[in-house]
Design a protein around this motif. Sequence first.
Motif, PDB file in Angstrom:
ATOM      1  N   MET A 118       0.845  -1.182   0.000  1.00  0.00           N
ATOM      2  CA  MET A 118       0.000   0.000   0.000  1.00  0.00           C
ATOM      3  C   MET A 118       0.890   1.244   0.000  1.00  0.00           C
ATOM      4  SD  MET A 118      -2.975   0.853   2.716  1.00  0.00           S
ATOM      5  CE  MET A 118      -4.383   1.701   2.153  1.00  0.00           C
ATOM      6  N   SER A 119       0.516   2.218  -0.773  1.00  0.00           N
ATOM      7  CA  SER A 119       1.288   3.456  -0.864  1.00  0.00           C
ATOM      8  C   SER A 119       1.166   4.247   0.430  1.00  0.00           C
ATOM      9  CB  SER A 119       0.757   4.309  -2.016  1.00  0.00           C
ATOM     10  OG  SER A 119       0.873   3.632  -3.225  1.00  0.00           O
ATOM     11  N   PRO A 120       2.213   5.005   0.753  1.00  0.00           N
ATOM     12  CA  PRO A 120       2.119   5.853   1.948  1.00  0.00           C
ATOM     13  C   PRO A 120       1.059   6.931   1.739  1.00  0.00           C
ATOM     14  CG  PRO A 120       4.128   6.339   0.716  1.00  0.00           C
ATOM     15  CD  PRO A 120       3.487   5.151   0.062  1.00  0.00           C
ATOM     16  N   ALA A 121       0.471   7.383   2.835  1.00  0.00           N
ATOM     17  CA  ALA A 121      -0.568   8.407   2.770  1.00  0.00           C
ATOM     18  C   ALA A 121      -0.004   9.688   2.180  1.00  0.00           C
ATOM     19  CB  ALA A 121      -1.138   8.678   4.155  1.00  0.00           C
ATOM     20  N   LEU A 122      -0.766  10.290   1.293  1.00  0.00           N
ATOM     21  CA  LEU A 122      -0.385  11.556   0.681  1.00  0.00           C
ATOM     22  C   LEU A 122      -0.709  12.684   1.648  1.00  0.00           C
ATOM     23  CD1 LEU A 122       0.420  13.237  -1.850  1.00  0.00           C
ATOM     24  CD2 LEU A 122      -1.992  13.199  -2.465  1.00  0.00           C
ATOM     25  N   LYS A 123       0.260  13.499   1.903  1.00  0.00           N
ATOM     26  CA  LYS A 123       0.020  14.689   2.719  1.00  0.00           C
ATOM     27  C   LYS A 123       0.064  15.858   1.759  1.00  0.00           C
ATOM     28  CE  LYS A 123       1.485  12.897   7.044  1.00  0.00           C
ATOM     29  NZ  LYS A 123       0.811  13.217   8.245  1.00  0.00           N
ATOM     30  N   ALA A 124      -0.984  16.664   1.769  1.00  0.00           N
ATOM     31  CA  ALA A 124      -1.066  17.744   0.802  1.00  0.00           C
ATOM     32  C   ALA A 124      -1.469  19.034   1.491  1.00  0.00           C
ATOM     33  CB  ALA A 124      -2.086  17.398  -0.274  1.00  0.00           C
ATOM     34  N   SER A 125      -0.955  20.097   0.959  1.00  0.00           N
ATOM     35  CA  SER A 125      -1.356  21.420   1.392  1.00  0.00           C
ATOM     36  C   SER A 125      -2.230  21.986   0.283  1.00  0.00           C
ATOM     37  CB  SER A 125      -0.119  22.297   1.600  1.00  0.00           C
ATOM     38  OG  SER A 125      -0.520  23.616   1.907  1.00  0.00           O
ATOM     39  N   VAL A 126      -3.452  22.345   0.629  1.00  0.00           N
ATOM     40  CA  VAL A 126      -4.412  22.805  -0.362  1.00  0.00           C
ATOM     41  C   VAL A 126      -4.902  24.193   0.034  1.00  0.00           C
ATOM     42  CG1 VAL A 126      -6.625  22.319  -1.462  1.00  0.00           C
ATOM     43  CG2 VAL A 126      -5.140  20.435  -0.790  1.00  0.00           C
ATOM     44  N   GLU A 127      -4.855  25.107  -0.919  1.00  0.00           N
ATOM     45  CA  GLU A 127      -5.396  26.435  -0.666  1.00  0.00           C
ATOM     46  C   GLU A 127      -6.886  26.417  -0.980  1.00  0.00           C
ATOM     47  OE1 GLU A 127      -4.741  31.034  -2.087  1.00  0.00           O
ATOM     48  OE2 GLU A 127      -3.055  29.640  -2.153  1.00  0.00           O
ATOM     49  N   ILE A 128      -7.686  26.727   0.008  1.00  0.00           N
ATOM     50  CA  ILE A 128      -9.138  26.682  -0.132  1.00  0.00           C
ATOM     51  C   ILE A 128      -9.664  28.107  -0.198  1.00  0.00           C
ATOM     52  CG2 ILE A 128     -11.288  25.948   0.966  1.00  0.00           C
ATOM     53  CD1 ILE A 128      -9.729  23.672   2.242  1.00  0.00           C
ATOM     54  N   ASP A 129     -10.605  28.307  -1.099  1.00  0.00           N
ATOM     55  CA  ASP A 129     -11.258  29.603  -1.227  1.00  0.00           C
ATOM     56  C   ASP A 129     -11.779  30.038   0.148  1.00  0.00           C
ATOM     57  OD1 ASP A 129     -12.626  31.661  -3.057  1.00  0.00           O
ATOM     58  OD2 ASP A 129     -14.318  30.821  -1.916  1.00  0.00           O
ATOM     59  N   PRO A 130     -11.588  31.304   0.523  1.00  0.00           N
ATOM     60  CA  PRO A 130     -12.007  31.758   1.857  1.00  0.00           C
ATOM     61  C   PRO A 130     -13.482  31.483   2.167  1.00  0.00           C
ATOM     62  CG  PRO A 130     -10.630  33.426   0.831  1.00  0.00           C
ATOM     63  CD  PRO A 130     -10.889  32.373  -0.211  1.00  0.00           C
ATOM     64  N   ASP A 131     -14.359  31.660   1.195  1.00  0.00           N
ATOM     65  CA  ASP A 131     -15.779  31.401   1.425  1.00  0.00           C
ATOM     66  C   ASP A 131     -16.023  29.924   1.716  1.00  0.00           C
ATOM     67  OD1 ASP A 131     -18.699  31.980   1.341  1.00  0.00           O
ATOM     68  OD2 ASP A 131     -18.597  30.745  -0.475  1.00  0.00           O
ATOM     69  N   VAL A 132     -15.384  29.058   0.935  1.00  0.00           N
ATOM     70  CA  VAL A 132     -15.534  27.617   1.139  1.00  0.00           C
ATOM     71  C   VAL A 132     -14.932  27.218   2.483  1.00  0.00           C
ATOM     72  CG1 VAL A 132     -14.878  25.333   0.274  1.00  0.00           C
ATOM     73  CG2 VAL A 132     -15.584  27.111  -1.332  1.00  0.00           C
ATOM     74  N   ASN A 133     -13.802  27.796   2.829  1.00  0.00           N
ATOM     75  CA  ASN A 133     -13.167  27.500   4.114  1.00  0.00           C
ATOM     76  C   ASN A 133     -14.089  27.858   5.279  1.00  0.00           C
ATOM     77  OD1 ASN A 133     -10.903  26.689   5.776  1.00  0.00           O
ATOM     78  ND2 ASN A 133     -10.724  28.860   6.276  1.00  0.00           N
ATOM     79  N   GLU A 134     -14.712  29.023   5.191  1.00  0.00           N
ATOM     80  CA  GLU A 134     -15.621  29.449   6.268  1.00  0.00           C
ATOM     81  C   GLU A 134     -16.793  28.472   6.382  1.00  0.00           C
ATOM     82  OE1 GLU A 134     -18.584  33.190   7.277  1.00  0.00           O
ATOM     83  OE2 GLU A 134     -16.774  33.567   6.095  1.00  0.00           O
ATOM     84  N   ARG A 135     -17.340  28.073   5.251  1.00  0.00           N
ATOM     85  CA  ARG A 135     -18.460  27.124   5.252  1.00  0.00           C
ATOM     86  C   ARG A 135     -18.024  25.769   5.804  1.00  0.00           C
ATOM     87  NH1 ARG A 135     -20.010  27.472  -0.759  1.00  0.00           N
ATOM     88  NH2 ARG A 135     -21.433  25.808  -0.244  1.00  0.00           N
ATOM     89  N   LEU A 136     -16.806  25.349   5.446  1.00  0.00           N
ATOM     90  CA  LEU A 136     -16.274  24.085   5.942  1.00  0.00           C
ATOM     91  C   LEU A 136     -16.108  24.136   7.458  1.00  0.00           C
ATOM     92  CD1 LEU A 136     -15.005  21.282   5.423  1.00  0.00           C
ATOM     93  CD2 LEU A 136     -12.822  22.472   5.100  1.00  0.00           C
ATOM     94  N   GLN A 137     -15.581  25.230   7.964  1.00  0.00           N
ATOM     95  CA  GLN A 137     -15.405  25.374   9.406  1.00  0.00           C
ATOM     96  C   GLN A 137     -16.745  25.281  10.139  1.00  0.00           C
ATOM     97  OE1 GLN A 137     -12.445  25.391  10.866  1.00  0.00           O
ATOM     98  NE2 GLN A 137     -11.318  25.515   8.941  1.00  0.00           N
ATOM     99  N   LYS A 138     -17.766  25.955   9.605  1.00  0.00           N
ATOM    100  CA  LYS A 138     -19.094  25.916  10.232  1.00  0.00           C
ATOM    101  C   LYS A 138     -19.681  24.513  10.190  1.00  0.00           C
ATOM    102  CE  LYS A 138     -20.360  30.712   9.292  1.00  0.00           C
ATOM    103  NZ  LYS A 138     -21.235  31.602   8.508  1.00  0.00           N
ATOM    104  N   LEU A 139     -19.526  23.854   9.053  1.00  0.00           N
ATOM    105  CA  LEU A 139     -20.052  22.504   8.908  1.00  0.00           C
ATOM    106  C   LEU A 139     -19.339  21.551   9.863  1.00  0.00           C
ATOM    107  CD1 LEU A 139     -22.005  20.676   7.349  1.00  0.00           C
ATOM    108  CD2 LEU A 139     -20.203  20.374   5.642  1.00  0.00           C
ATOM    109  N   ALA A 140     -18.039  21.667   9.955  1.00  0.00           N
ATOM    110  CA  ALA A 140     -17.270  20.815  10.861  1.00  0.00           C
ATOM    111  C   ALA A 140     -17.704  21.041  12.311  1.00  0.00           C
ATOM    112  CB  ALA A 140     -15.777  21.088  10.702  1.00  0.00           C
ATOM    113  N   ALA A 141     -17.884  22.295  12.677  1.00  0.00           N
ATOM    114  CA  ALA A 141     -18.315  22.604  14.047  1.00  0.00           C
ATOM    115  C   ALA A 141     -19.695  22.024  14.329  1.00  0.00           C
ATOM    116  CB  ALA A 141     -18.309  24.114  14.264  1.00  0.00           C
ATOM    117  N   SER A 142     -20.599  22.138  13.367  1.00  0.00           N
ATOM    118  CA  SER A 142     -21.957  21.637  13.587  1.00  0.00           C
ATOM    119  C   SER A 142     -22.000  20.117  13.692  1.00  0.00           C
ATOM    120  CB  SER A 142     -22.904  22.113  12.478  1.00  0.00           C
ATOM    121  OG  SER A 142     -22.671  21.393  11.284  1.00  0.00           O
ATOM    122  N   ARG A 143     -21.010  19.462  13.121  1.00  0.00           N
ATOM    123  CA  ARG A 143     -20.960  17.993  13.169  1.00  0.00           C
ATOM    124  C   ARG A 143     -19.973  17.482  14.222  1.00  0.00           C
ATOM    125  NH1 ARG A 143     -21.660  16.227   6.921  1.00  0.00           N
ATOM    126  NH2 ARG A 143     -23.645  17.298   6.642  1.00  0.00           N
TER     127      ARG A 143
END
Length: 94
Positions: free
Chosen positions: A1-26
């Motif tokens: 099995m291949s080693p896990a890929l670690k990636a740095s991804v730049e996320i659009d600020p609006d999407v990031n904010e929505r992701l943070q809210k969704l993560a908090a709600s869950r």
Amino acid sequence: MSPALKASVEIDPDVNERLQKLAASRHRKPDRLLNEAVRQYVEREEKRDSLLQDVRRSLDDYQATSLHVTGDEVIAWLETWGDDDEKAPPECHR
């Protein structure tokens, strides 16, 4: 099995904010949600690739043999599904 890929991804600020809210709600970490989103994307794209390969093989078969069934024949067959006198699939023809 291949080693896990670690990636740095730049996320659009609006999407990031929505992701943070969704993560908090869950009550989950955003990286867990991102991992799930990537998994779903990869699965969907793998299915799309598989379907495209099937379509290409079918087209190659048709071009080599000219064997086919018409849309009307398929619809007539499908309309009998589940009936007591369900029809057999239509035969390919030229």
